[in-house]
Scaffold this motif. Structure first.
Motif, PDB file in Angstrom:
ATOM      1  N   ASP A  70       0.837  -1.198   0.000  1.00  0.00           N
ATOM      2  CA  ASP A  70       0.000   0.000   0.000  1.00  0.00           C
ATOM      3  C   ASP A  70       0.876   1.253   0.000  1.00  0.00           C
ATOM      4  OD1 ASP A  70      -2.497  -1.432   0.263  1.00  0.00           O
ATOM      5  OD2 ASP A  70      -1.893  -1.864   2.319  1.00  0.00           O
ATOM      6  N   GLU A  71       0.397   2.272  -0.700  1.00  0.00           N
ATOM      7  CA  GLU A  71       1.141   3.528  -0.766  1.00  0.00           C
ATOM      8  C   GLU A  71       1.237   4.159   0.626  1.00  0.00           C
ATOM      9  OE1 GLU A  71       1.038   7.818  -3.148  1.00  0.00           O
ATOM     10  OE2 GLU A  71      -0.428   6.236  -3.604  1.00  0.00           O
ATOM     11  N   GLY A  72       2.448   4.562   0.985  1.00  0.00           N
ATOM     12  CA  GLY A  72       2.657   5.214   2.274  1.00  0.00           C
ATOM     13  C   GLY A  72       2.632   4.279   3.459  1.00  0.00           C
ATOM     14  N   ALA A  73       2.733   2.963   3.203  1.00  0.00           N
ATOM     15  CA  ALA A  73       2.644   2.009   4.307  1.00  0.00           C
ATOM     16  C   ALA A  73       3.844   2.124   5.237  1.00  0.00           C
ATOM     17  CB  ALA A  73       2.520   0.586   3.767  1.00  0.00           C
ATOM     18  N   VAL A  74       5.034   2.237   4.666  1.00  0.00           N
ATOM     19  CA  VAL A  74       6.259   2.374   5.457  1.00  0.00           C
ATOM     20  C   VAL A  74       7.177   3.378   4.767  1.00  0.00           C
ATOM     21  CG1 VAL A  74       8.359   1.233   6.290  1.00  0.00           C
ATOM     22  CG2 VAL A  74       6.162   0.045   6.441  1.00  0.00           C
ATOM     23  N   SER A  75       7.562   4.414   5.487  1.00  0.00           N
ATOM     24  CA  SER A  75       8.532   5.367   4.961  1.00  0.00           C
ATOM     25  C   SER A  75       9.914   5.029   5.498  1.00  0.00           C
ATOM     26  CB  SER A  75       8.152   6.798   5.361  1.00  0.00           C
ATOM     27  OG  SER A  75       8.183   6.952   6.772  1.00  0.00           O
ATOM     28  N   VAL A  76      10.947   5.379   4.730  1.00  0.00           N
ATOM     29  CA  VAL A  76      12.320   5.034   5.083  1.00  0.00           C
ATOM     30  C   VAL A  76      13.169   6.293   5.117  1.00  0.00           C
ATOM     31  CG1 VAL A  76      14.314   3.608   4.508  1.00  0.00           C
ATOM     32  CG2 VAL A  76      12.015   2.795   3.942  1.00  0.00           C
ATOM     33  N   THR A  77      13.917   6.460   6.210  1.00  0.00           N
ATOM     34  CA  THR A  77      14.836   7.577   6.363  1.00  0.00           C
ATOM     35  C   THR A  77      16.212   7.041   6.737  1.00  0.00           C
ATOM     36  OG1 THR A  77      13.021   8.968   7.173  1.00  0.00           O
ATOM     37  CG2 THR A  77      15.264   9.766   7.546  1.00  0.00           C
ATOM     38  N   VAL A  78      17.256   7.524   6.053  1.00  0.00           N
ATOM     39  CA  VAL A  78      18.625   7.090   6.321  1.00  0.00           C
ATOM     40  C   VAL A  78      19.411   8.265   6.889  1.00  0.00           C
ATOM     41  CG1 VAL A  78      20.728   6.096   5.350  1.00  0.00           C
ATOM     42  CG2 VAL A  78      18.495   5.426   4.430  1.00  0.00           C
ATOM     43  N   ASN A  79      19.989   8.066   8.060  1.00  0.00           N
ATOM     44  CA  ASN A  79      20.787   9.100   8.707  1.00  0.00           C
ATOM     45  C   ASN A  79      22.187   8.555   8.976  1.00  0.00           C
ATOM     46  OD1 ASN A  79      18.447  10.871   9.059  1.00  0.00           O
ATOM     47  ND2 ASN A  79      17.817   9.438  10.650  1.00  0.00           N
ATOM     48  N   GLY A  80      23.202   9.391   8.794  1.00  0.00           N
ATOM     49  CA  GLY A  80      24.542   8.932   9.112  1.00  0.00           C
ATOM     50  C   GLY A  80      25.559   9.315   8.072  1.00  0.00           C
ATOM     51  N   PRO A  81      26.751   8.754   8.178  1.00  0.00           N
ATOM     52  CA  PRO A  81      27.866   9.190   7.326  1.00  0.00           C
ATOM     53  C   PRO A  81      27.816   8.695   5.894  1.00  0.00           C
ATOM     54  CG  PRO A  81      28.566   7.438   8.809  1.00  0.00           C
ATOM     55  CD  PRO A  81      27.176   7.800   9.218  1.00  0.00           C
ATOM     56  N   PHE A  82      26.954   7.731   5.575  1.00  0.00           N
ATOM     57  CA  PHE A  82      26.908   7.193   4.210  1.00  0.00           C
ATOM     58  C   PHE A  82      25.486   7.270   3.674  1.00  0.00           C
ATOM     59  CE2 PHE A  82      30.206   4.648   6.444  1.00  0.00           C
ATOM     60  CZ  PHE A  82      31.315   5.206   5.813  1.00  0.00           C
ATOM     61  N   ALA A  83      25.373   7.582   2.394  1.00  0.00           N
ATOM     62  CA  ALA A  83      24.074   7.610   1.742  1.00  0.00           C
ATOM     63  C   ALA A  83      23.725   6.222   1.230  1.00  0.00           C
ATOM     64  CB  ALA A  83      24.094   8.607   0.587  1.00  0.00           C
ATOM     65  N   ALA A  84      22.434   5.974   1.064  1.00  0.00           N
ATOM     66  CA  ALA A  84      21.962   4.709   0.524  1.00  0.00           C
ATOM     67  C   ALA A  84      21.499   4.906  -0.911  1.00  0.00           C
ATOM     68  CB  ALA A  84      20.832   4.154   1.380  1.00  0.00           C
ATOM     69  N   PHE A 134      12.443   2.881   9.724  1.00  0.00           N
ATOM     70  CA  PHE A 134      11.261   2.424   9.000  1.00  0.00           C
ATOM     71  C   PHE A 134      10.034   2.821   9.822  1.00  0.00           C
ATOM     72  CE2 PHE A 134      14.791  -0.322   8.000  1.00  0.00           C
ATOM     73  CZ  PHE A 134      14.743  -0.437   6.620  1.00  0.00           C
ATOM     74  N   ALA A 135       9.233   3.744   9.291  1.00  0.00           N
ATOM     75  CA  ALA A 135       8.080   4.268  10.029  1.00  0.00           C
ATOM     76  C   ALA A 135       6.789   3.801   9.369  1.00  0.00           C
ATOM     77  CB  ALA A 135       8.127   5.792  10.089  1.00  0.00           C
ATOM     78  N   GLY A 136       6.011   3.011  10.121  1.00  0.00           N
ATOM     79  CA  GLY A 136       4.747   2.522   9.600  1.00  0.00           C
ATOM     80  C   GLY A 136       3.712   3.623   9.502  1.00  0.00           C
ATOM     81  N   GLY A 137       2.954   3.604   8.386  1.00  0.00           N
ATOM     82  CA  GLY A 137       1.987   4.670   8.136  1.00  0.00           C
ATOM     83  C   GLY A 137       0.609   4.411   8.683  1.00  0.00           C
ATOM     84  N   GLY A 138       0.333   3.210   9.176  1.00  0.00           N
ATOM     85  CA  GLY A 138      -0.989   2.953   9.719  1.00  0.00           C
ATOM     86  C   GLY A 138      -1.291   1.478   9.825  1.00  0.00           C
ATOM     87  N   ALA A 139      -2.153   1.135  10.774  1.00  0.00           N
ATOM     88  CA  ALA A 139      -2.513  -0.259  10.992  1.00  0.00           C
ATOM     89  C   ALA A 139      -3.181  -0.842   9.745  1.00  0.00           C
ATOM     90  CB  ALA A 139      -3.450  -0.368  12.190  1.00  0.00           C
ATOM     91  N   GLY A 140      -2.775  -2.051   9.378  1.00  0.00           N
ATOM     92  CA  GLY A 140      -3.384  -2.735   8.240  1.00  0.00           C
ATOM     93  C   GLY A 140      -2.741  -2.446   6.911  1.00  0.00           C
ATOM     94  N   LEU A 141      -1.906  -1.400   6.820  1.00  0.00           N
ATOM     95  CA  LEU A 141      -1.230  -1.114   5.562  1.00  0.00           C
ATOM     96  C   LEU A 141      -0.099  -2.113   5.349  1.00  0.00           C
ATOM     97  CD1 LEU A 141      -1.013   2.793   5.671  1.00  0.00           C
ATOM     98  CD2 LEU A 141      -2.698   1.355   4.497  1.00  0.00           C
ATOM     99  N   ARG A 142       0.043  -2.589   4.109  1.00  0.00           N
ATOM    100  CA  ARG A 142       1.009  -3.640   3.811  1.00  0.00           C
ATOM    101  C   ARG A 142       2.201  -3.074   3.057  1.00  0.00           C
ATOM    102  NH1 ARG A 142      -1.709  -8.568   1.203  1.00  0.00           N
ATOM    103  NH2 ARG A 142      -2.459  -6.912  -0.156  1.00  0.00           N
ATOM    104  N   ALA A 143       3.408  -3.538   3.450  1.00  0.00           N
ATOM    105  CA  ALA A 143       4.628  -3.073   2.793  1.00  0.00           C
ATOM    106  C   ALA A 143       5.642  -4.203   2.700  1.00  0.00           C
ATOM    107  CB  ALA A 143       5.223  -1.895   3.561  1.00  0.00           C
TER     108      ALA A 143
END
Length: 396
Positions: A70-84, A134-143
């Motif tokens: 599902d769209e927006g189910a899990v967003s991803v943020t990378v912090n630190g010395p190396f980019a992904a 990894f931040a979940g966007g809502g209950a029941g959303l699939r990622a």
């Protein structure tokens, strides 16, 4: 005379073995489990299979469906010395050390068209850890997600995976530790109470390299993180640690597989869990395989569980398979129990109230795992989470 083939005889009311079917030998060890990148080749789990017999499959069932996330189910943020970067299917090193061994993992492989690729350069020694949230966007959303972490030759780094919010999340983590590298990977699950997280971690550790892999699970309705580590190179080391705190209605599970493949390898596995509340559940299955070429191996695995209240249950199943007699040592252990009344008596006899004494015992029990993590702020955070769990119990 014409030869005939006779079907296996079936006793009235009998059924095929859940792991072998009629005429087939059941799967005996973790190394024999079927693997494939194709979800269509896996049968849908029913809960009778050896890999799923301890898991609440009704809760996990939405992640057995081969459908887009599902769209927006899990967003991803990378912090630190190396980019992904992104890594499509078929692009190296994706798949070098990963092959799905269950249906959700195979679906995640195909549905995650582009993997998140974190490459730590050779000889790099960053002071700060890399953190992926990894931040979940809502209950029941699939990622679905596939992550590749590669530690280059002779590098030294720490990677922290954080999971928050709520979602139904099938996740693959592929870990490559090149020769001489030292990688610490910590995965922390502080999901909301209705989240479902099925994760497969597969790692390959090269010559004279070290992987420290730690799982810390607190939140979620169902959290199942299964690490599989292959000590492929001579002198490779694998240190696999786990910490969990299961509350009422929560199911936290880890099926650990450590394969000593190279010579002179070292394995250290220690998982600890605390449980409180009705239907709080933890499952730990530890499989260690010492292969025929793994001469000089030294390996030990242990699981300890502390049951704090009535109605909680911990399942602990250690397994050890040795295919060579030329090893330094190998062993396994498991223990599940309630509070040591002598410890409580000792503390209370010195004027410490019962609730405080219990808190001290639990903290002392779980702190051994927390202290194995090299990131001091994360240590403080995990100790605070344990304190919060205990405070919630005392408030009931």
């Amino acid at each position: 005379m014409t030869a005939t083939t006779q079907a296996p005889r079936e006793a009235p009311g009998s059924s095929a073995h859940t792991d072998g079917q009629w005429g087939k030998a059941p799967v005996q060890t973790r190394s024999e489990r079927f693997r494939s990148y194709d979800p269509a080749l896996f049968e849908t789990p029913t809960g009778r299979e050896i890999a799923w017999k301890h898991t609440p499959v009704a809760v996990a069932a939405p992640l057995f469906e081969d459908a887009a996330g599902d769209e927006g189910a899990v967003s991803v943020t990378v912090n630190g010395p190396f980019a992904a970067a992104g890594l499509p299917v078929g692009t190296a090193p994706r798949g070098e050390a990963f092959e799905p061994e269950d249906l959700p993992s195979a679906i995640a492989w195909t549905r995650a068209a582009e993997a998140l690729y974190l490459s730590i350069p050779a000889d790099a020694e960053p002071e700060a850890p890399v953190e992926i949230v990894f931040a979940g966007g809502g209950a029941g959303l699939r990622a679905h997600a596939h992550i590749v972490v590669e530690a280059g030759t002779n590098s030294r780094a720490t990677v922290v995976l954080r999971h928050v919010g709520s979602a139904r999340f099938a996740q693959n983590v592929e870990i490559l530790v090149r020769d001489g590298a030292q990688l610490e990977l910590v995965t922390v699950q502080t999901w909301d109470d209705d989240a479902v997280h099925l994760a497969a971690h597969q790692a390959r550790v090269g010559r004279d390299a070290t992987l420290r892999h730690t799982i810390a699970s607190f939140g979620g309705a169902l959290v199942r993180v299964n690490p599989s580590v292959e000590l492929a190179g001579t002198g490779a080391s694998g240190h696999l640690y786990g910490l969990s705190f299961s509350d009422a209605g929560q199911h936290i599970e880890s099926q650990v597989y450590l394969h000593h493949k190279g010579a002179e390898t070292l394995g250290d596995v220690l998982y600890k869990g605390a449980l409180q509340g009705t239907n709080a559940r933890s499952v730990w299955v530890g499989d260690v395989l010492i292969g025929p070429k793994a001469v000089g191996t030294d390996s030990y695995e242990a699981n300890r569980n502390l049951v704090l209240t009535e109605g909680a249950r911990a399942d602990s199943i250690p397994n050890l398979e040795i295919e060579t007699g030329d090893i330094r040592g190998a062993g396994h252990a498991s223990a599940t129990g309630r509070f040591d009344e002598e410890q409580l008596f000792y503390l209370q006899a010195r004027g410490i109230p019962e609730d405080e004494a219990r808190r001290m015992v639990v903290l002392g029990f779980l702190a051994e795992i927390v202290q194995k993590i090299s990131v001091a702020p994360l240590q403080d955070e995990l100790l605070a989470l344990i304190e919060r769990e205990l405070e919630e119990r005392n408030a009931e």
